[in-house]
Design a protein around this motif. Structure first.
Motif, PDB file in Angstrom:
ATOM      1  N   VAL A 185       0.891  -1.158   0.000  1.00 13.73           N
ATOM      2  CA  VAL A 185       0.000   0.000   0.000  1.00 13.73           C
ATOM      3  C   VAL A 185       0.929   1.208   0.000  1.00 13.73           C
ATOM      4  CG1 VAL A 185      -1.834   1.224   1.190  1.00 13.73           C
ATOM      5  CG2 VAL A 185      -1.756  -1.278   1.247  1.00 13.73           C
ATOM      6  N   ASP A 186       1.177   1.722  -1.177  1.00 16.30           N
ATOM      7  CA  ASP A 186       2.232   2.702  -1.374  1.00 16.30           C
ATOM      8  C   ASP A 186       1.643   4.061  -1.729  1.00 16.30           C
ATOM      9  OD1 ASP A 186       4.535   4.072  -1.826  1.00 16.30           O
ATOM     10  OD2 ASP A 186       5.271   2.809  -3.454  1.00 16.30           O
ATOM     11  N   SER A 187       1.827   5.026  -0.854  1.00 13.61           N
ATOM     12  CA  SER A 187       1.361   6.387  -1.124  1.00 13.61           C
ATOM     13  C   SER A 187       2.547   7.329  -1.322  1.00 13.61           C
ATOM     14  CB  SER A 187       0.491   6.881   0.039  1.00 13.61           C
ATOM     15  OG  SER A 187       1.219   6.826   1.255  1.00 13.61           O
ATOM     16  N   SER A 188       3.679   6.747  -1.709  1.00 10.98           N
ATOM     17  CA  SER A 188       4.922   7.517  -1.891  1.00 10.98           C
ATOM     18  C   SER A 188       5.374   8.171  -0.596  1.00 10.98           C
ATOM     19  CB  SER A 188       4.753   8.566  -2.995  1.00 10.98           C
ATOM     20  OG  SER A 188       4.460   7.947  -4.231  1.00 10.98           O
ATOM     21  N   THR A 189       5.141   7.489   0.491  1.00 11.48           N
ATOM     22  CA  THR A 189       5.597   7.969   1.797  1.00 11.48           C
ATOM     23  C   THR A 189       7.098   7.813   1.918  1.00 11.48           C
ATOM     24  OG1 THR A 189       3.517   7.450   2.892  1.00 11.48           O
ATOM     25  CG2 THR A 189       5.472   7.511   4.282  1.00 11.48           C
ATOM     26  N   GLY A 190       7.721   8.762   2.584  1.00 15.12           N
ATOM     27  CA  GLY A 190       9.135   8.639   2.882  1.00 15.12           C
ATOM     28  C   GLY A 190      10.023   9.476   1.994  1.00 15.12           C
ATOM     29  N   MET A 191      11.341   9.334   2.214  1.00 17.92           N
ATOM     30  CA  MET A 191      12.374  10.137   1.545  1.00 17.92           C
ATOM     31  C   MET A 191      12.050  11.619   1.708  1.00 17.92           C
ATOM     32  SD  MET A 191      14.535   7.932   0.846  1.00 17.92           S
ATOM     33  CE  MET A 191      15.758   8.904  -0.036  1.00 17.92           C
ATOM     34  N   THR A 192      11.641  11.973   2.905  1.00 15.08           N
ATOM     35  CA  THR A 192      11.310  13.363   3.222  1.00 15.08           C
ATOM     36  C   THR A 192      12.598  14.165   3.429  1.00 15.08           C
ATOM     37  OG1 THR A 192      11.106  12.721   5.547  1.00 15.08           O
ATOM     38  CG2 THR A 192       9.084  12.783   4.235  1.00 15.08           C
ATOM     39  N   PRO A 193      12.512  15.481   3.331  1.00 14.27           N
ATOM     40  CA  PRO A 193      13.732  16.296   3.410  1.00 14.27           C
ATOM     41  C   PRO A 193      14.463  16.152   4.744  1.00 14.27           C
ATOM     42  CG  PRO A 193      11.890  17.583   2.549  1.00 14.27           C
ATOM     43  CD  PRO A 193      11.307  16.293   3.044  1.00 14.27           C
ATOM     44  N   LEU A 194      15.773  16.128   4.653  1.00 14.81           N
ATOM     45  CA  LEU A 194      16.633  16.243   5.825  1.00 14.81           C
ATOM     46  C   LEU A 194      17.303  17.606   5.699  1.00 14.81           C
ATOM     47  CD1 LEU A 194      17.742  14.760   8.361  1.00 14.81           C
ATOM     48  CD2 LEU A 194      19.688  14.068   6.957  1.00 14.81           C
ATOM     49  N   ILE A 195      16.860  18.548   6.517  1.00 15.38           N
ATOM     50  CA  ILE A 195      17.232  19.953   6.352  1.00 15.38           C
ATOM     51  C   ILE A 195      18.386  20.300   7.286  1.00 15.38           C
ATOM     52  CG2 ILE A 195      16.408  22.337   6.520  1.00 15.38           C
ATOM     53  CD1 ILE A 195      13.557  21.174   6.183  1.00 15.38           C
ATOM     54  N   ARG A 196      19.439  20.839   6.691  1.00 17.39           N
ATOM     55  CA  ARG A 196      20.547  21.319   7.527  1.00 17.39           C
ATOM     56  C   ARG A 196      20.166  22.691   8.080  1.00 17.39           C
ATOM     57  NH1 ARG A 196      27.051  20.950   6.803  1.00 17.39           N
ATOM     58  NH2 ARG A 196      27.591  22.629   8.257  1.00 17.39           N
ATOM     59  N   ALA A 197      20.092  22.795   9.394  1.00 21.47           N
ATOM     60  CA  ALA A 197      19.584  24.003  10.047  1.00 21.47           C
ATOM     61  C   ALA A 197      20.727  24.780  10.685  1.00 21.47           C
ATOM     62  CB  ALA A 197      18.536  23.626  11.088  1.00 21.47           C
ATOM     63  N   ASP A 198      21.528  25.437   9.859  1.00 22.62           N
ATOM     64  CA  ASP A 198      22.705  26.140  10.369  1.00 22.62           C
ATOM     65  C   ASP A 198      22.333  27.317  11.268  1.00 22.62           C
ATOM     66  OD1 ASP A 198      24.414  24.416   9.109  1.00 22.62           O
ATOM     67  OD2 ASP A 198      24.681  25.663   7.324  1.00 22.62           O
ATOM     68  N   ARG A 199      21.282  28.078  10.913  1.00 26.21           N
ATOM     69  CA  ARG A 199      20.895  29.219  11.739  1.00 26.21           C
ATOM     70  C   ARG A 199      20.385  28.767  13.105  1.00 26.21           C
ATOM     71  NH1 ARG A 199      16.827  32.919   9.670  1.00 26.21           N
ATOM     72  NH2 ARG A 199      17.759  34.386  11.144  1.00 26.21           N
ATOM     73  N   LEU A 200      19.674  27.632  13.114  1.00 21.66           N
ATOM     74  CA  LEU A 200      19.214  27.084  14.391  1.00 21.66           C
ATOM     75  C   LEU A 200      20.411  26.626  15.223  1.00 21.66           C
ATOM     76  CD1 LEU A 200      16.859  26.247  16.222  1.00 21.66           C
ATOM     77  CD2 LEU A 200      16.829  24.050  15.029  1.00 21.66           C
ATOM     78  N   ALA A 201      21.390  25.990  14.576  1.00 25.72           N
ATOM     79  CA  ALA A 201      22.585  25.544  15.288  1.00 25.72           C
ATOM     80  C   ALA A 201      23.310  26.735  15.907  1.00 25.72           C
ATOM     81  CB  ALA A 201      23.511  24.799  14.336  1.00 25.72           C
ATOM     82  N   VAL A 225      14.666  27.752  10.472  1.00 25.07           N
ATOM     83  CA  VAL A 225      14.817  26.534   9.683  1.00 25.07           C
ATOM     84  C   VAL A 225      14.169  26.718   8.320  1.00 25.07           C
ATOM     85  CG1 VAL A 225      14.399  24.055   9.576  1.00 25.07           C
ATOM     86  CG2 VAL A 225      14.819  25.155  11.775  1.00 25.07           C
ATOM     87  N   SER A 226      14.935  26.604   7.283  1.00 24.10           N
ATOM     88  CA  SER A 226      14.391  26.699   5.927  1.00 24.10           C
ATOM     89  C   SER A 226      13.425  25.561   5.691  1.00 24.10           C
ATOM     90  CB  SER A 226      15.528  26.608   4.902  1.00 24.10           C
ATOM     91  OG  SER A 226      15.025  26.563   3.594  1.00 24.10           O
ATOM     92  N   GLY A 227      12.309  25.855   5.025  1.00 24.99           N
ATOM     93  CA  GLY A 227      11.336  24.820   4.732  1.00 24.99           C
ATOM     94  C   GLY A 227      10.102  24.910   5.588  1.00 24.99           C
ATOM     95  N   PHE A 228      10.152  25.690   6.685  1.00 21.45           N
ATOM     96  CA  PHE A 228       8.976  25.900   7.503  1.00 21.45           C
ATOM     97  C   PHE A 228       8.485  27.328   7.269  1.00 21.45           C
ATOM     98  CE2 PHE A 228       8.826  22.180  10.216  1.00 21.45           C
ATOM     99  CZ  PHE A 228      10.097  21.670  10.049  1.00 21.45           C
ATOM    100  N   SER A 229       7.193  27.533   7.325  1.00 17.05           N
ATOM    101  CA  SER A 229       6.647  28.861   7.108  1.00 17.05           C
ATOM    102  C   SER A 229       5.710  29.210   8.246  1.00 17.05           C
ATOM    103  CB  SER A 229       5.908  28.923   5.775  1.00 17.05           C
ATOM    104  OG  SER A 229       4.863  27.969   5.754  1.00 17.05           O
ATOM    105  N   LYS A 230       5.239  30.454   8.254  1.00 17.60           N
ATOM    106  CA  LYS A 230       4.377  30.875   9.352  1.00 17.60           C
ATOM    107  C   LYS A 230       3.045  30.136   9.287  1.00 17.60           C
ATOM    108  CE  LYS A 230       2.136  34.794   7.055  1.00 17.60           C
ATOM    109  NZ  LYS A 230       1.881  36.235   7.133  1.00 17.60           N
ATOM    110  N   PRO A 231       2.361  29.974  10.419  1.00 14.75           N
ATOM    111  CA  PRO A 231       1.081  29.281  10.412  1.00 14.75           C
ATOM    112  C   PRO A 231       0.047  30.080   9.632  1.00 14.75           C
ATOM    113  CG  PRO A 231       1.472  30.303  12.536  1.00 14.75           C
ATOM    114  CD  PRO A 231       2.741  30.441  11.760  1.00 14.75           C
ATOM    115  N   SER A 232      -0.715  29.401   8.819  1.00 14.99           N
ATOM    116  CA  SER A 232      -1.776  30.068   8.062  1.00 14.99           C
ATOM    117  C   SER A 232      -2.817  29.040   7.692  1.00 14.99           C
ATOM    118  CB  SER A 232      -1.207  30.708   6.787  1.00 14.99           C
ATOM    119  OG  SER A 232      -0.791  29.706   5.879  1.00 14.99           O
TER     120      SER A 232
END
Length: 420
Positions: free
Chosen positions: A90-106, A362-369
């Motif tokens: 049962v494949d919904s193309s789940t997975g291989m999600t982004p692994l984001i390098r968060a330098d500003r957070l670090a 963190v790049s890739g996240f945006s404000k709630p809307s």
């Protein structure tokens, strides 16, 4: 007279399907073994069962096999109990999600080493639950079930309903009756039967355990009850992906939010399996876990040196983490202690502050809307609870921060940016 042979239609042979590496159901307490099937509790000691594997089969999986697989969790089928035949998945193309390098957070946290964020809000229903459900519903079909069910506080409900709709399977979702309307609507659109139960998630889950024993539910697979051993294995794929995305290396530390504790334990199991199979360099890693202070039975046990996780009545805003009696709590404690990690609990204010921090750093996240609410909520529920307090507790060269002061500053910034 000799009969003339009838013409035959040529049929291309399908490639041979690898056998499942799963060998048995194994009790996590007493190590009793049972045949693979729809069973979740040991008949000897009533302990939870998990999938046991043939070590030789796991050792036979190569990096080339994985890379040649689909761009989804099923590239790791050699480490999973089901789905070796692509036609059964049962494949919904789940997975291989982004692994984001968060330098500003670090930088914000004073880290000298890179910090990476695994963004599972990129999954089809915006949570890591798509991993476990994809494996569970694949197992359910192989075991002959024709209806799927679950107890949920939101994310699992969405995933079960969506996967069932995808393959035309009936689904029934049991939820606390006070669940947020937005979550209820997200599940209802898939056509599932929703049943509201007066009580907490733990009350709903106990009801599902009882229903799974009734004749009326004989053909129903409860993903977090009778097919839980298969369901839980789906979480390993997050660990597999992290290693592959880091160039077949394991991180020195991994931080995971805890509800039942299963995700943390299965990522740890994934790292062990990759090491044993020789797919990554043998190395040590430390496992860290975080819970909302409003529902922190595992973290509380860790902080007090207890081996027993004492149930609590959940409160707090991180409702997707609110499991007062966590099934995998003792095993999460064991994984953290064995690896030299730690656990912490974070307040609602710290969660809110961390959410704003993630949005801005963190790049890739945006404000709630309104337009991206599901992804944003998934990110908060599954990631941010593990962020500020626990990351500060890791070894860094920076002095400890005043968390209350940081939280107050974040709230002030949030009030400026998002006035009520």
């Amino acid at each position: 007279m000799r009969r003339k042979a009838s013409p035959m239609t040529a049929v291309l042979d399908r490639p041979a399907v690898p056998a499942s590496p799963a060998s048995a159901l194994v009790c996590r307490n007493c190590s009793a073994r049972y045949p693979l099937g729809a069973q979740h509790a040991c008949l000897e000691c009533f302990g939870p069962l998990e999938i046991g594997y043939d070590p030789a089969a796991l050792a036979g999986v190569s990096r080339a096999d994985i890379i040649a697989g689909p761009h989804s969790i099923w590239r790791y089928a050699g480490f999973l109990p089901v789905g070796q035949d692509p036609l059964t998945r049962v494949d919904s193309s789940t997975g291989m999600t982004p692994l984001i390098r968060a330098d500003r957070l670090a930088d914000e946290l004073g880290f000298t080493a890179p910090v990476w964020i695994k963004d599972d809000s990129a999954n089809p229903t915006h949570s890591f639950k798509d991993r476990v459900v994809s494996v569970a519903i694949t197992a359910a079909r192989e075991l002959g079930f024709d209806r799927i069910a679950c107890a949920s506080t939101g994310n699992l409900a969405n995933s079960v309903a969506a996967h069932a709709a995808r393959i035309g399977m009936r689904s029934i979702i049991f939820i606390p009756s006070d669940l947020e309307p937005a979550k209820v609507i997200q599940t209802a659109v898939y056509g599932a039967t929703l049943v509201g139960i007066d009580g907490s998630y733990d009350d709903v889950n106990r009801l599902c355990s009882e229903l799974s024993e009734l004749d009326e539910f004989e053909s129903t697979a409860f993903v977090n009850v009778n097919v839980r051993p298969y369901y839980a294995e789906g979480s390993k794929t997050l660990g597999f992906e992290v290693a592959e995305q880091l160039g077949w290396r394991l991180p020195a530390q991994i931080v995971a939010p805890m509800a039942s504790g299963s995700l943390l334990t299965k990522v740890h199991k994934a790292f062990r399996e990759l090491s044993s199979a020789g797919l990554v360099s043998r190395s040590s890693w430390r496992v860290f876990g975080a819970q909302s202070a409003g529902c922190s039975p595992i973290a509380t046990a860790f902080e007090n040196g207890w081996d027993v996780v004492r149930p609590v009545k959940p409160t707090g805003i991180a409702k997707s983490l609110n499991i007062g009696s966590p099934a995998d709590g003792p095993y999460a404690l064991d994984a953290v202690r064995r690896t030299g990690g730690a656990m912490a609990q974070v307040t609602d204010d710290e969660i809110r502050a961390a959410a704003i921090q993630f949005v801005r750093k963190v790049s890739g996240f945006s404000k709630p809307s309104k337009t991206n609410e599901p992804a944003f909520l998934a990110a908060i529920d599954q990631i941010t609870a593990a962020s500020k307090t626990l990351l500060d507790s890791l070894e860094t060269n920076a002095p400890p921060k005043n968390r209350e002061e940081e939280a107050a500053k974040a709230r002030a910034r949030a009030a400026e940016r998002f006035p009520t």
